[in-house]
Design a protein around this motif. Structure first.
Motif, PDB file in Angstrom:
ATOM      1  N   GLY A  60     -19.589  12.867   9.045  1.00 51.86           N
ATOM      2  CA  GLY A  60     -20.710  13.443   8.323  1.00 51.86           C
ATOM      3  C   GLY A  60     -22.023  12.760   8.631  1.00 51.86           C
ATOM      4  O   GLY A  60     -22.124  11.907   9.515  1.00 51.86           O
ATOM      5  N   LYS A  61     -23.052  13.176   7.880  1.00 54.33           N
ATOM      6  CA  LYS A  61     -24.367  12.571   8.032  1.00 54.33           C
ATOM      7  C   LYS A  61     -25.022  12.460   6.673  1.00 54.33           C
ATOM      8  O   LYS A  61     -24.667  13.171   5.736  1.00 54.33           O
ATOM      9  N   GLY A  62     -25.974  11.543   6.583  1.00 53.98           N
ATOM     10  CA  GLY A  62     -26.608  11.355   5.295  1.00 53.98           C
ATOM     11  C   GLY A  62     -27.763  10.395   5.346  1.00 53.98           C
ATOM     12  O   GLY A  62     -28.285  10.080   6.417  1.00 53.98           O
ATOM     13  N   LEU A  72     -32.778   5.098   5.504  1.00 55.51           N
ATOM     14  CA  LEU A  72     -32.127   5.020   6.812  1.00 55.51           C
ATOM     15  C   LEU A  72     -31.271   6.269   6.956  1.00 55.51           C
ATOM     16  O   LEU A  72     -30.409   6.533   6.116  1.00 55.51           O
ATOM     17  N   GLU A  73     -31.515   7.051   7.999  1.00 52.71           N
ATOM     18  CA  GLU A  73     -30.695   8.235   8.302  1.00 52.71           C
ATOM     19  C   GLU A  73     -29.496   7.768   9.109  1.00 52.71           C
ATOM     20  O   GLU A  73     -29.626   6.883   9.962  1.00 52.71           O
ATOM     21  N   PHE A  74     -28.323   8.352   8.877  1.00 51.28           N
ATOM     22  CA  PHE A  74     -27.136   7.959   9.633  1.00 51.28           C
ATOM     23  C   PHE A  74     -26.256   9.156   9.936  1.00 51.28           C
ATOM     24  O   PHE A  74     -26.364  10.203   9.297  1.00 51.28           O
ATOM     25  N   ASN A  75     -25.401   8.980  10.943  1.00 52.61           N
ATOM     26  CA  ASN A  75     -24.396   9.964  11.355  1.00 52.61           C
ATOM     27  C   ASN A  75     -23.041   9.279  11.424  1.00 52.61           C
ATOM     28  O   ASN A  75     -22.953   8.055  11.308  1.00 52.61           O
ATOM     29  N   SER A  76     -22.010  10.064  11.689  1.00 56.06           N
ATOM     30  CA  SER A  76     -20.673   9.491  11.838  1.00 56.06           C
ATOM     31  C   SER A  76     -20.669   8.427  12.928  1.00 56.06           C
ATOM     32  O   SER A  76     -21.528   8.416  13.809  1.00 56.06           O
ATOM     33  N   ASN A  92     -25.244  12.706   0.880  1.00 60.64           N
ATOM     34  CA  ASN A  92     -24.799  13.568   1.976  1.00 60.64           C
ATOM     35  C   ASN A  92     -25.881  14.608   2.230  1.00 60.64           C
ATOM     36  O   ASN A  92     -26.152  15.453   1.382  1.00 60.64           O
ATOM     37  N   THR A  93     -26.498  14.552   3.403  1.00 60.69           N
ATOM     38  CA  THR A  93     -27.543  15.516   3.768  1.00 60.69           C
ATOM     39  C   THR A  93     -27.032  16.565   4.740  1.00 60.69           C
ATOM     40  O   THR A  93     -27.794  17.418   5.184  1.00 60.69           O
ATOM     41  N   GLY A  94     -25.743  16.498   5.069  1.00 60.21           N
ATOM     42  CA  GLY A  94     -25.164  17.450   6.016  1.00 60.21           C
ATOM     43  C   GLY A  94     -24.486  18.622   5.315  1.00 60.21           C
ATOM     44  O   GLY A  94     -24.450  18.712   4.089  1.00 60.21           O
ATOM     45  N   LEU A  98     -19.105  14.102   3.757  1.00 62.08           N
ATOM     46  CA  LEU A  98     -19.436  12.758   4.240  1.00 62.08           C
ATOM     47  C   LEU A  98     -18.305  11.847   3.804  1.00 62.08           C
ATOM     48  O   LEU A  98     -17.997  11.766   2.616  1.00 62.08           O
ATOM     49  N   ARG A  99     -17.665  11.179   4.766  1.00 63.52           N
ATOM     50  CA  ARG A  99     -16.563  10.255   4.480  1.00 63.52           C
ATOM     51  C   ARG A  99     -16.942   8.866   4.974  1.00 63.52           C
ATOM     52  O   ARG A  99     -17.346   8.716   6.126  1.00 63.52           O
ATOM     53  N   TYR A 100     -16.800   7.884   4.073  1.00 62.26           N
ATOM     54  CA  TYR A 100     -17.099   6.520   4.494  1.00 62.26           C
ATOM     55  C   TYR A 100     -16.243   5.522   3.729  1.00 62.26           C
ATOM     56  O   TYR A 100     -15.710   5.807   2.673  1.00 62.26           O
ATOM     57  N   ILE A 101     -16.152   4.336   4.317  1.00 63.87           N
ATOM     58  CA  ILE A 101     -15.478   3.192   3.711  1.00 63.87           C
ATOM     59  C   ILE A 101     -16.563   2.180   3.367  1.00 63.87           C
ATOM     60  O   ILE A 101     -17.435   1.909   4.185  1.00 63.87           O
TER      61      ILE A 101
END
Length: 108
Positions: A60-62, A72-76, A92-94, A98-101
Motif C-alpha cells: 500500500g501507500k500512505g 513523509l509520503e511512503f509506498n510498499s 492510508n492514502t491509496g 495498507l499493511r505494515y508492521i
C-alpha cells in the motif's frame, strides 16, 4: 528471564490490529504488531513517548504525519523510523489496503 526464539505467523489479522510481540516474557522490551488500514483510514494521532519505533511497509501507500503536520509520503517496501517523543499518525492514502508492521522498543 530466559528468552527463546519464536516464529510469528503474519497470515492472520487481515483487518485492524494484530499483536505480534507483547514485551516480556516474549522479549526484553520490544513490542510489535501488524496493522491493516483500509483506504482513507488512519491509526490516530499518538506519541512514541520514551520509545523509538520502526514501521515496515508491506503493501500500500500512505502518509506518516508527525510533529506539527510534517509529512513523509511512503509506498510498499519502505521503512520509516520514528524517534522518541514524536507525535505521529499513519494514514492510508491509496485505494488498496495498507499493511505494515511496527516495532517499538524503549530508547536508552
Amino acid at each position: 528471564m530466559t528468552l527463546k526464539p519464536i516464529l510469528i505467523d503474519l497470515t492472520s489479522g487481515e483487518n485492524g490490529y494484530t499483536r505480534l510481540l507483547g514485551g516480556p516474557p516474549q522479549s526484553v522490551s520490544m513490542r510489535s504488531g501488524k496493522v491493516v488500514l483500509q483506504s482513507g483510514e488512519a491509526v490516530g494521532k499518538h506519541s512514541t513517548e520514551e520509545k523509538e519505533e520502526l514501521i515496515i511497509i508491506l503493501d500500500g501507500k500512505g502518509q506518516f504525519i508527525f510533529n506539527n503536520n510534517h509529512i513523509l509520503e511512503f509506498n510498499s517496501n519502505s521503512v520509516l523510523y520514528c524517534p522518541p517523543m514524536t507525535e505521529n499518525n499513519v494514514s492510508n492514502t491509496g485505494s488498496t489496503p495498507l499493511r505494515y508492521i511496527y516495532v517499538v522498543a524503549k530508547a536508552l
